[in-house]
Design an enzyme around this catalytic site. Sequence first.
Site, PDB file in Angstrom:
ATOM      1  N   GLU A  20      16.159 -24.659 -10.970  1.00 53.93           N
ATOM      2  CA  GLU A  20      14.813 -24.249 -10.536  1.00 53.93           C
ATOM      3  C   GLU A  20      14.829 -24.059  -9.024  1.00 53.93           C
ATOM      4  OE1 GLU A  20      12.102 -27.173 -12.060  1.00 53.93           O
ATOM      5  OE2 GLU A  20      12.514 -26.571 -14.138  1.00 53.93           O
ATOM      6  N   GLU A  32      27.571 -24.168 -11.022  1.00 52.17           N
ATOM      7  CA  GLU A  32      28.097 -25.099 -12.016  1.00 52.17           C
ATOM      8  C   GLU A  32      28.524 -26.425 -11.372  1.00 52.17           C
ATOM      9  OE1 GLU A  32      27.779 -23.794 -14.912  1.00 52.17           O
ATOM     10  OE2 GLU A  32      28.960 -24.994 -16.304  1.00 52.17           O
ATOM     11  N   GLN A  91      30.852 -30.510  -3.672  1.00 57.01           N
ATOM     12  CA  GLN A  91      30.412 -31.837  -3.230  1.00 57.01           C
ATOM     13  C   GLN A  91      29.917 -32.656  -4.429  1.00 57.01           C
ATOM     14  OE1 GLN A  91      29.748 -28.910  -1.583  1.00 57.01           O
ATOM     15  NE2 GLN A  91      31.353 -29.467  -0.135  1.00 57.01           N
ATOM     16  N   TRP A 144      18.087 -18.489 -10.031  1.00 56.65           N
ATOM     17  CA  TRP A 144      19.538 -18.208 -10.129  1.00 56.65           C
ATOM     18  C   TRP A 144      19.977 -18.142 -11.587  1.00 56.65           C
ATOM     19  CZ3 TRP A 144      19.882 -16.846  -5.450  1.00 56.65           C
ATOM     20  CH2 TRP A 144      19.378 -17.618  -4.401  1.00 56.65           C
ATOM     21  N   GLN A 152      43.719 -12.897   5.489  1.00 54.54           N
ATOM     22  CA  GLN A 152      44.519 -13.132   6.702  1.00 54.54           C
ATOM     23  C   GLN A 152      45.847 -12.365   6.633  1.00 54.54           C
ATOM     24  OE1 GLN A 152      43.036 -14.878   8.990  1.00 54.54           O
ATOM     25  NE2 GLN A 152      44.648 -14.774  10.522  1.00 54.54           N
TER      26      GLN A 152
END
Lengths: 262, 378
Positions: free
Chosen positions: B126, B362, B366, B155, B335
């Site tokens: 939400e 998902e 963290q 989302w 790079q």
Amino acid sequence: MNIFVCVKQVPDTETKIIPTSDGSFIETASIKWIMNPYDEFAVEQALLVKAANPAANVTVIRVGSVKDTEALRTAMAMGADDAALVEAGDNLDSYSIAKALKGAIEKSGKKPDIVLAGKQAIDDDALQVPQILAEMLGLPSVSVIVGFELNGSTVKVKREIEGGALEVYEVATPVVLAANKGLNTPRYASLPGIMKAKKKPMAQYSLADVGVSDADRRVKYSGFKLPPEKPAGKKFDATDAAKQKEVVAQVVGLLRTEAKVL
Amino acid sequence: MDFSLTSEQREIRELALKFARNEMIPLAQKYDDEGTYPKDVFKKAWELGLINTCIPAEYGGSGFSSVDGIIIGECLAYGCMGMNTSFMANDLALLPIVIGGNDAQKKKFLTPFTTEFRIASFALTEPGNGSDAGGIRTTIKDGGDHWIINGDKMWITNAGYADLFVVYGTIDPALKHKGISAVIVEGKTPGIELGKKEDKMGHRSSDTRGVKFNNVKVPKENMLGKPGEGWAIAMSTLDHSRPLVASSALGGAQHAMDLSIQYAKERVQFGVPIAKHQAVQFMIAEMGMKIEAARLLVHKAAWLCDQGERNTEVASYAKAFASDSCMQITTDAVQIYGGYGYSKEYPVEKLMRDAKLIQIYEGTSQIQRLVMARELLK
């Protein structure tokens, strides 16, 4: 109706080919094998015929090593009914392969109505097996086909000739046909198809079973080596108008003497 | 112990990779640029059986294991992480039904996905509740012979095309986690209001929107489990889906490494291909090492699922490690490509943008560490 499709397993197009140290063949241990791309057109054509004639039976045959049966499994996952494998080395010549294919067709006990194959294998590019096989079976053959239309017991095929033109043939079955790119768009083997393929029968024969011996070899490989590395390209500077004539003469001269294309 | 794939798994992998190379990679850049929903590619993949791998055989599915599912997922993500998000969202939405649905619900809602091409959407997040999914505010009220849903979701992948939503709400916010419930909502139900498609950094072909549920009525029999069992179903869904999401990071990382190796062999600087420079070699070695480690974790997380063992801890390791590695690897790919890598003319900048989302959705990297620590310290 019995349809036979001859398939070859060839190194994946991205494989880095390395000759064996003694030059007798290529290193096969690390090769990823795929179905010869031209054979995919042959399999697809057989499946299209089967779709229109549900009673038709499609058998795929391959002559080659057993360690990896990718090509036959893929063909059955695409929808072929059964398969036959003639166990052999991966460096047989075209004549032996054709004879083994003929033997496997006979072993099946089914009378062929249509025999399909790719016009060539992308490994040795010999373009011989379908024609030799047709000759051995005493059947007519058309190669490089890009159009196929079955009407009862005749097939109308289109084949590519020089200059982009097409020849159209009407051939009575049984017939041997060799497919070119453009004949159709091969389907993917679906996941349910892959599952089903595992349960489909695969007959296995030795070369002796199908009547092939060393005496059948017509071509002996004398050595395998990589082509010489391409030299770097040459650059010519013709920006100076005064020198253009000289540069053009130089380019034409080299095309004639060095590249030998003129 | 056996690390090898079965011959059937190798064939599945072959097919999925062929599909990724032929049908996805050629369109990936264009669809990303234009933000085109990959419905055509999605349907083709469905026709080949590459979609909805979580549906059990008794309901018409192919009966794939979790390991089979992640093998396919990795290959499709190799083709395009963004398109794969759309594909994967089907599994994410159907898994709660597989896990928490009764036989009648499975027959009614799972089987149609095997007989026709349908799109599903999982509506948990939400506007105010992302990582803190327990703080759901969407309400599911008892309306007698039906449930009434009210609330805002954010989302939501596939929302604009969904034939079916699995919506999480609460029967009573005061009950916190114990009030959370999951209901199946058919896409055409009146009261569903779609927000505009989000303009995202990556995964631009996937359809992501806010969805409002305004007095949406669904039949009583559409609730998964009992009222209040939604949280347990959601957590179990994540145990199953995290390996799958991790596998998509693996596919993206593998693609970035393959491109890096190819480019490093071609690009010449100081008279030699840059692959001869140790600085570049080390980046490529790092890529290979991380991909191999991530793949082992992802496979183990899915394998535990297949053994019916609890995989919460390993699934979090897999999700965090694979997505963090994918971010590092795609960044290093840019790079290695240097200035060209930063240009949209070359494929690696897209991979870097796409990688970022896998560290976020998902369960962020963290949150995964939070889960790991909770498991390790309990």
